[in-house]
Design a protein around this motif. Structure first.
Motif, PDB file in Angstrom:
ATOM      1  N   ALA B  13       0.869  -1.188   0.000  1.00 45.30           N
ATOM      2  CA  ALA B  13       0.000   0.000   0.000  1.00 45.30           C
ATOM      3  C   ALA B  13       0.895   1.224   0.000  1.00 45.30           C
ATOM      4  N   PHE B  14       0.424   2.266  -0.588  1.00 45.18           N
ATOM      5  CA  PHE B  14       1.176   3.515  -0.510  1.00 45.18           C
ATOM      6  C   PHE B  14       1.063   4.042   0.918  1.00 45.18           C
ATOM      7  N   ALA B  15       2.025   4.897   1.274  1.00 43.31           N
ATOM      8  CA  ALA B  15       2.131   5.364   2.656  1.00 43.31           C
ATOM      9  C   ALA B  15       0.814   5.942   3.164  1.00 43.31           C
ATOM     10  N   ASP B  16       0.115   6.654   2.303  1.00 37.52           N
ATOM     11  CA  ASP B  16      -1.112   7.296   2.757  1.00 37.52           C
ATOM     12  C   ASP B  16      -2.343   6.396   2.558  1.00 37.52           C
ATOM     13  N   GLY B  17      -2.103   5.104   2.217  1.00 39.98           N
ATOM     14  CA  GLY B  17      -3.229   4.194   2.021  1.00 39.98           C
ATOM     15  C   GLY B  17      -3.919   4.389   0.685  1.00 39.98           C
ATOM     16  N   ALA B  18      -3.320   5.203  -0.175  1.00 39.56           N
ATOM     17  CA  ALA B  18      -3.951   5.464  -1.463  1.00 39.56           C
ATOM     18  C   ALA B  18      -3.665   4.317  -2.423  1.00 39.56           C
ATOM     19  N   SER B  19      -4.468   4.213  -3.443  1.00 37.93           N
ATOM     20  CA  SER B  19      -4.324   3.119  -4.388  1.00 37.93           C
ATOM     21  C   SER B  19      -3.592   3.607  -5.624  1.00 37.93           C
ATOM     22  N   ARG B  20      -3.273   2.651  -6.528  1.00 35.74           N
ATOM     23  CA  ARG B  20      -2.771   3.027  -7.843  1.00 35.74           C
ATOM     24  C   ARG B  20      -3.860   3.845  -8.535  1.00 35.74           C
ATOM     25  N   ALA B  21      -3.401   4.739  -9.426  1.00 36.97           N
ATOM     26  CA  ALA B  21      -4.336   5.692 -10.035  1.00 36.97           C
ATOM     27  C   ALA B  21      -5.535   5.011 -10.676  1.00 36.97           C
ATOM     28  N   VAL B  22      -5.261   3.891 -11.350  1.00 41.83           N
ATOM     29  CA  VAL B  22      -6.326   3.247 -12.117  1.00 41.83           C
ATOM     30  C   VAL B  22      -7.434   2.709 -11.201  1.00 41.83           C
ATOM     31  N   TYR B  23      -7.113   2.451  -9.950  1.00 44.78           N
ATOM     32  CA  TYR B  23      -8.104   1.967  -8.986  1.00 44.78           C
ATOM     33  C   TYR B  23      -8.704   3.099  -8.149  1.00 44.78           C
ATOM     34  N   GLY B  24      -8.289   4.348  -8.414  1.00 42.94           N
ATOM     35  CA  GLY B  24      -8.646   5.471  -7.552  1.00 42.94           C
ATOM     36  C   GLY B  24     -10.143   5.601  -7.309  1.00 42.94           C
ATOM     37  N   GLU B  25     -10.890   5.647  -8.393  1.00 38.69           N
ATOM     38  CA  GLU B  25     -12.329   5.848  -8.299  1.00 38.69           C
ATOM     39  C   GLU B  25     -12.992   4.689  -7.540  1.00 38.69           C
ATOM     40  N   LEU B  26     -12.548   3.463  -7.849  1.00 38.18           N
ATOM     41  CA  LEU B  26     -13.115   2.279  -7.192  1.00 38.18           C
ATOM     42  C   LEU B  26     -12.860   2.316  -5.693  1.00 38.18           C
ATOM     43  N   LYS B  27     -11.626   2.704  -5.328  1.00 41.75           N
ATOM     44  CA  LYS B  27     -11.240   2.734  -3.922  1.00 41.75           C
ATOM     45  C   LYS B  27     -12.110   3.746  -3.157  1.00 41.75           C
ATOM     46  N   LEU B  28     -12.279   4.910  -3.740  1.00 39.99           N
ATOM     47  CA  LEU B  28     -13.123   5.934  -3.101  1.00 39.99           C
ATOM     48  C   LEU B  28     -14.514   5.401  -2.828  1.00 39.99           C
ATOM     49  N   TRP B  29     -15.038   4.752  -3.859  1.00 45.15           N
ATOM     50  CA  TRP B  29     -16.405   4.244  -3.794  1.00 45.15           C
ATOM     51  C   TRP B  29     -16.513   3.118  -2.759  1.00 45.15           C
ATOM     52  N   MET B  30     -15.502   2.245  -2.738  1.00 45.26           N
ATOM     53  CA  MET B  30     -15.528   1.127  -1.799  1.00 45.26           C
ATOM     54  C   MET B  30     -15.398   1.626  -0.362  1.00 45.26           C
ATOM     55  N   ASP B  31     -14.533   2.634  -0.154  1.00 44.98           N
ATOM     56  CA  ASP B  31     -14.345   3.164   1.195  1.00 44.98           C
ATOM     57  C   ASP B  31     -15.645   3.747   1.740  1.00 44.98           C
ATOM     58  N   ALA B  32     -16.473   4.263   0.808  1.00 42.92           N
ATOM     59  CA  ALA B  32     -17.702   4.917   1.250  1.00 42.92           C
ATOM     60  C   ALA B  32     -18.822   3.916   1.550  1.00 42.92           C
ATOM     61  N   ALA B  33     -18.709   2.703   1.034  1.00 43.91           N
ATOM     62  CA  ALA B  33     -19.815   1.739   1.198  1.00 43.91           C
ATOM     63  C   ALA B  33     -19.659   0.927   2.479  1.00 43.91           C
ATOM     64  N   SER B  34     -20.781   0.447   3.014  1.00 42.52           N
ATOM     65  CA  SER B  34     -20.742  -0.299   4.275  1.00 42.52           C
ATOM     66  C   SER B  34     -20.548  -1.790   3.998  1.00 42.52           C
ATOM     67  N   PRO B  35     -20.038  -2.533   4.992  1.00 40.31           N
ATOM     68  CA  PRO B  35     -19.890  -3.986   4.823  1.00 40.31           C
ATOM     69  C   PRO B  35     -21.227  -4.657   4.520  1.00 40.31           C
ATOM     70  N   GLU B  36     -22.306  -4.143   5.128  1.00 40.79           N
ATOM     71  CA  GLU B  36     -23.632  -4.738   4.903  1.00 40.79           C
ATOM     72  C   GLU B  36     -24.017  -4.628   3.434  1.00 40.79           C
ATOM     73  N   PHE B  37     -23.670  -3.480   2.848  1.00 38.93           N
ATOM     74  CA  PHE B  37     -23.971  -3.261   1.441  1.00 38.93           C
ATOM     75  C   PHE B  37     -23.296  -4.326   0.579  1.00 38.93           C
ATOM     76  N   PHE B  38     -22.011  -4.571   0.864  1.00 42.36           N
ATOM     77  CA  PHE B  38     -21.293  -5.563   0.068  1.00 42.36           C
ATOM     78  C   PHE B  38     -21.841  -6.960   0.295  1.00 42.36           C
ATOM     79  N   ASP B  39     -22.175  -7.257   1.558  1.00 38.58           N
ATOM     80  CA  ASP B  39     -22.746  -8.570   1.859  1.00 38.58           C
ATOM     81  C   ASP B  39     -24.005  -8.797   1.042  1.00 38.58           C
ATOM     82  N   ALA B  40     -24.866  -7.784   1.022  1.00 35.90           N
ATOM     83  CA  ALA B  40     -26.132  -7.907   0.304  1.00 35.90           C
ATOM     84  C   ALA B  40     -25.866  -8.131  -1.176  1.00 35.90           C
ATOM     85  N   ARG B  41     -24.919  -7.366  -1.729  1.00 36.04           N
ATOM     86  CA  ARG B  41     -24.645  -7.502  -3.165  1.00 36.04           C
ATOM     87  C   ARG B  41     -24.012  -8.853  -3.501  1.00 36.04           C
TER      88      ARG B  41
END
Lengths: 278, 476, 313
Positions: B13-41
């Motif tokens: 992981a990068f020092a600040d926990g950031a992802s590679r650029a290509v995963y940037g948008e996905l990471k933001l979105w995943m960080d915002a979602a709850s575990p329950e949301f992922f479980d349901a999906r």
């Protein structure tokens, strides 16, 4: 030698077969040791059997039936003039790289017993390949007994060698497998043999092996008789093993149990012993 | 050695926990979602796969053994730049494979030139002598190939193996995308992702393009399956359905008047192109295995007469032999005159005594594979094997050295994956699919990402408990 | 369409119909078994359930005497009985799986869901009530399947084969009920208002969902020859032999026009409809109900064979 061959293969099916497909490898080609003066393959059914050639250069006839069939007879007759070439094959177009004949097939695998046998003949002393092949011929002929009761068409070299018994097909498979193990390209030949004891009527066709000797070419080894093929041999088809050189290879839908009967007469015309076959 | 992570890069992981650029948008979105949301999906995804019946028959027999291939909802992402390079490499490889096969069944120039030892070709059980008689229609042997790629670093992609016989998995690539688009429309709205659903149209065009020159009018193509008990039957029926062609079994086809016909309710109908999903050995009992009940007697005689096209052509298996694989760099240079774009894993051919000795000494570090194996069976992964397993394998290896090759254990890249305990890195590979027709080469962007669900495991095969992910190629 | 595909659709249609029919036989047997012991031969209803399913020989070889437990198990769950409900669902599903591309997702799901559900059931744990619920569930499955076929399947040749299979199977099933119970329908066998026979007749009608239909059509108390008339000759009754024959002829006609070719199957089906529609129930009784039904069953099997020869091989 002027040899006449008349060969009837008759299939009878318990119930009519819905569809029968067969590839026939029953037609010899001429080469420097044999001249095919006359040859004819006939079916007693109303289906075309166009003539072709397979990957090994064998002449094939292939047919597919479309109407229910309760029996089928394939009649082959012809005359071939032969000369003794001391087993050396020449005047044949070879469509394949010789190295393909180093390949193991399901019928020509080896086991430890056979490896020991082959390595034992090869021994430590380096001999030329031709001598080695003759030694292998003599050893196989001596060690494995010709016997028509112990094996069938599906018997592999390993199984026959374990029994130390078999027909010309099995002896040939053993020889081929050992030769390939020793790094020598070897192949299966199906054909016919004039019996010098005057027996014209025969139970089945003959088979022997061919192995490649650099500088000379393909040389025949008739393991069942412990000799190289001569003017008594008519070479019909070749392949990796019995399966790829089989005189008849077929498949069918329906028909129940199949009853097969073969009538074969191979005669030296000079001996005037030809018996007409009905 | 730490594995390269697809989301976080080389150092985990990068020092600040950031992802590679290509995963940037996905990471933001995943960080915002709850575990329950992922479980349901995840439950929804499972339900979806179960309902459409996309199953995989393990061992191939009883219906009880049908199961789902686990699907992971975290996508694997490639940038447009990364993909363009891979695509060029894949096209280069597909062209070289076809040229190689045409050559070994024809003039054999590459053997004469010493590019590859004759024995690897002529003694190969996949070398079909029947194919020496006529070149396949339009000179294409491998119409559909699946090339397994692994990544070990930012710019390091290796070809692990070629699948030139009947590569499977493309239906999962397509269904995975379908499911992802249903489950996460909002995610698709935030990315520009290259579509994959054109694959089946491309496949149909490819099949029709290689129809025999004698075919009249619009050629008839079919998919030939061994039947419902085959592990990939779902894929066979899926592809036939999407292409709008018949899914046939061997018994549906018959040969008459040097043509292949299928039995229909309206009588016989001529077939021009057969996309077969059965092995060479079973194609025609008159030529190959006589006991095959799933083939078509006489098929090869029609093929040799140029009246039907078999896809992929018989005998293409020589090209995915793992010993032949080790010569691919030379083969590519010989036939394309170019340097290989994709890397080949260094390979020890156990048929060579020196290599065998090295391999036997270093088994705990190496991956050893059967030259003709597939599906992850019959292989040894040294670093994760027990002492007893290594000893047993050594004995097998000594018994039949020509049957094996060995490679260094690669640190396959990882990708975040949902497991029991939550999100964790798991090793992945990538199987892109390449179509080669008379009308050119097509590569579907992305491919099938397979993931080894067991921690630390490097075996991604579905038959060994691997899962799959959707694979995104971003338009950048 | 591939002959094999048509064959799978035809048999899928037959097996779904047969599964439903087995559920109905079992329901009827359970109903009869609930009568007081004085009124019935003990176990007789289970014997007749086995006889109607036409699995007598295999069953006897396996079990001997029919009891509620072994008949229930044999007709509903036994893997050794190729006609058990479970086996029918399995066959229907394996045929459906082989022709997935010819089915709508709705039809596939109706069958696949049912099979998955079946896999979760524990027959050994079922008491009478749970078993009744199982039968009710199965009839629901058949309705869901029929509905999915009706609502979503393209009306093409594949649809015709599906419906042909169902119609041939249904004709066979109705004929078998009549074959086993024919003695109850003979006029000279009519005891004067015996409660048991009344119960048997109404049960026969119930088996084929025809009890209400009977009252609508005849507006009379239940008379055995009218029951026979309803199940053999009534055009409007969906399970009558005549209606099934008309269905067979209809779908064969559609195939003939789709393929622009009529064959022996069309001729046979039209002839069968002609014969039946010209008959009155009295004539059938005069020439022998049992003989009539035996002939019908054989004729129906011949039509199935001819359909197979014409289209499915």
């Amino acid at each position: 030698m002027r040899i006449r061959i008349v060969y009837d293969t008759r299939y009878a099916y318990e119930t009519p077969a819905r569809a029968v497909a067969q590839v026939l490898r029953l037609t010899p080609r001429s080469n420097d040791g044999q001249y095919v003066a006359h040859w004819c393959v006939e079916l007693d059914i109303d289906e075309a059997a166009p003539c072709g050639e397979d990957a090994f250069g064998n002449v094939t006839h292939t047919f597919f039936t479309t109407k229910p069939l309760s029996h089928l007879t394939i009649t082959v007759s012809g005359v071939v003039e032969t000369a003794d070439t001391h087993g050396l094959l020449s005047g044949v177009i070879e469509p394949l790289a010789p190295d393909v004949f180093l390949r193991e097939t399901a019928l020509t695998t080896m086991d430890d017993d056979m490896r020991a046998f082959a390595d034992g003949i090869a021994g430590a002393a380096s001999r030329d390949r031709l001598t080695l092949l003759h030694d292998l011929l003599a050893a196989t002929h001596a060690d494995v007994t010709f016997d028509t009761a112990s094996t069938n068409v599906a018997t592999s070299a390993v199984e026959a060698f374990a029994l130390r018994r078999g027909v010309c097909q099995d002896l040939t498979h053993i020889y081929i497998a050992c030769a390939r193990h020793l790094g020598i390209p070897a192949r299966y030949v199906s054909g016919h043999l004039v019996k010098l004891d005057g027996d014209v009527e025969q139970q089945a066709g003959h088979a022997w092996a061919e192995a490649l000797v650099p500088g000379l070419g393909w040389i025949g080894f008739d393991v069942a008789n412990g000799v190289c093929p001569s003017e008594t041999h008519v070479r019909v088809a070749t392949g990796f093993d019995y399966l790829s050189a089989a005189p008849v290879r077929g498949s069918r839908i329906g028909g129940g149990t199949e009853h097969l009967s073969v009538k074969l007469a191979v005669a030296d015309l000079a001996q005037r012993q030809m018996q007409t076959s009905d | 050695m730490a594995a390269y992570d697809e989301m976080f890069g080389a150092d985990g992981a990068f020092a600040d926990g950031a992802s590679r650029a290509v995963y940037g948008e996905l990471k933001l979105w995943m960080d915002a979602a709850s575990p329950e949301f992922f479980d349901a999906r995840r439950r929804q995804a499972e339900l979806f796969f179960r309902r459409i019946g996309i199953t995989f028959a393990v061992g191939g027999e009883a219906e009880a053994s049908e199961r789902l291939i686990p699907f992971d909802i975290v996508p694997r992402i490639l940038s447009g730049g990364e993909w363009r390079k891979l695509e060029r490499g894949l096209i280069q490889r597909a062209k070289a494979l076809n040229a190689f096969l045409c050559d070994i069944y024809g003039p054999g120039e590459c053997i004469k030139a010493g590019v590859i030892p004759a024995e690897l070709v002529y003694q190969n059980s996949q070398y079909r002598v029947e194919m020496t008689r006529i070149p396949p229609p339009h000179g294409v042997f491998v119409h559909i190939s699946g090339t397994d790629l692994v990544r070990t670093g930012e710019d390091d992609f290796y070809v692990l193996e070629d699948n030139a016989r009947t590569p499977s998995g493309v239906s999962y690539m397509l269904e995975n995308r379908e499911v992802m688009m249903r489950l996460f429309p909002e995610l698709f709205a935030r990315h520009r992702i290259a579509p994959v659903e054109t694959y089946t149209d491309g496949l149909l065009s490819t099949l029709k393009s290689v129809a025999p020159v004698f075919a009249e009018g619009d050629p008839t193509a079919v998919v030939l399956t061994p039947g419902p008990f085959n592990s990939a039957f779902y894929e066979h029926s899926f592809l036939a359905d999407k292409m709008g062609v018949e899914l046939v079994e061997g018994s549906d086809l018959f040969v008459q008047d040097c043509r292949v016909h299928m039995r229909t309710t309206e009588g016989p109908r001529q077939v021009d192109v057969i996309y077969r999903r059965i092995d060479d050995d079973f194609l025609d009992p008159l030529v190959f295995r006589p006991d095959s009940a799933i083939g078509v007697p006489g098929l090869m005689s029609v093929y040799e007469a140029g009246r039907v096209t078999i896809v992929n052509a018989p005998g293409a298996g020589v090209a995915d032999d793992k010993a032949v694989y080790s010569y691919m760099p030379e083969i590519i240079r010989f036939f394309t005159g170019e340097e290989p774009i994709l890397k080949t894993v260094p390979t020890w051919r156990c048929r060579e005594p020196d290599s065998l000795a090295y391999v036997l000494e270093h088994l705990p570090e190496l991956v050893v594979k059967e030259v003709n194996g597939s599906g992850g069976y019959g292989m040894l992964v040294g670093p994760t094997a027990s002492k007893a397993e290594i000893e047993a394998f050594a004995a097998k290896l000594k018994g039949d050295p020509t049957g094996f090759i060995a490679q260094p254990t690669l640190a396959l890249s990882t990708c975040p994956t949902f497991v029991e305990k939550g999100l964790a890195p798991r090793h992945v590979d990538l199987r892109p699919f390449v179509l080669t027709g008379a009308d050119g080469v097509r590569v579907t962007p992305g491919g099938l990402t397979r993931v080894a669900l067991t921690e630390g495991s490097l075996v991604v095969n579905s038959s060994q408990g691997g899962g799959t992910k959707d694979t995104w190629v971003l338009d950048d | 369409m591939l002959s094999r595909t048509a064959d799978s659709l035809y048999w899928m249609g037959r097996y779904m119909e047969r599964a439903d029919f087995n559920a109905r036989i079992l329901e009827a047997a359970m109903r009869l078994a609930s009568l007081p012991a004085d009124d019935v031969t003990p176990g007789g209803e289970w014997d007749s359930a086995i006889a109607i399913s036409d699995v007598g020989e295999a069953f006897n070889a396996l079990h001997g005497a029919a009891t509620e437990a072994n008949v229930r198990d044999y007709l509903a769950f036994d893997a050794n009985n190729p006609s058990s409900i479970r086996a029918c669902l399995r066959q229907a599903r394996s045929n459906a799986r082989a022709v997935r591309t010819a089915l709508t997702p709705e039809v596939w799901e109706a069958i696949n869901d049912a099979w998955n559900e079946m896999g979760r059931m524990v027959p050994a744990a079922m008491d009478m009530e749970a078993f009744a619920r199982f039968l009710e569930w199965l009839k629901g499955v058949a309705r869901a399947y029929d509905g999915a076929v009706h609502r979503t399947q393209l009306r093409n040749d594949g649809y015709a084969f599906l419906r042909l299979g169902a119609a041939v199977e249904r004709a066979d099933n109705t004929a078998r009920i009549l074959d086993v119970k024919y003695h109850l329908l003979l006029p000279d066998n009519e005891p004067v208002g015996g409660g048991l026979d009344y119960f048997q007749w109404s049960t026969i009608l119930r088996e084929v969902s025809a009890l209400t239909a009977y009252r609508w059509v005849y507006r009379e108390s239940i008379k055995p020859w009218l029951v026979a008339d309803l199940l053999i000759l009534n055009r409007q009754m969906p399970r009558s032999l005549l209606n099934c024959c008309e269905d067979i002829a209809l779908h064969l006609d559609r195939l003939a026009s789709t393929y622009s070719r009529r064959g022996p199957a069309q001729k046979m089906a039209t002839a069968a409809v002609g014969r039946l529609s010209g008959l009155r129930i009295e004539q059938i009784f005069q020439s022998g109900l049992h003989e009539f039904i035996t002939r019908f069953i054989a004729e129906n099997a011949r039509i199935s064979t001819v359909i197979a020869e014409q289209y499915l091989l």
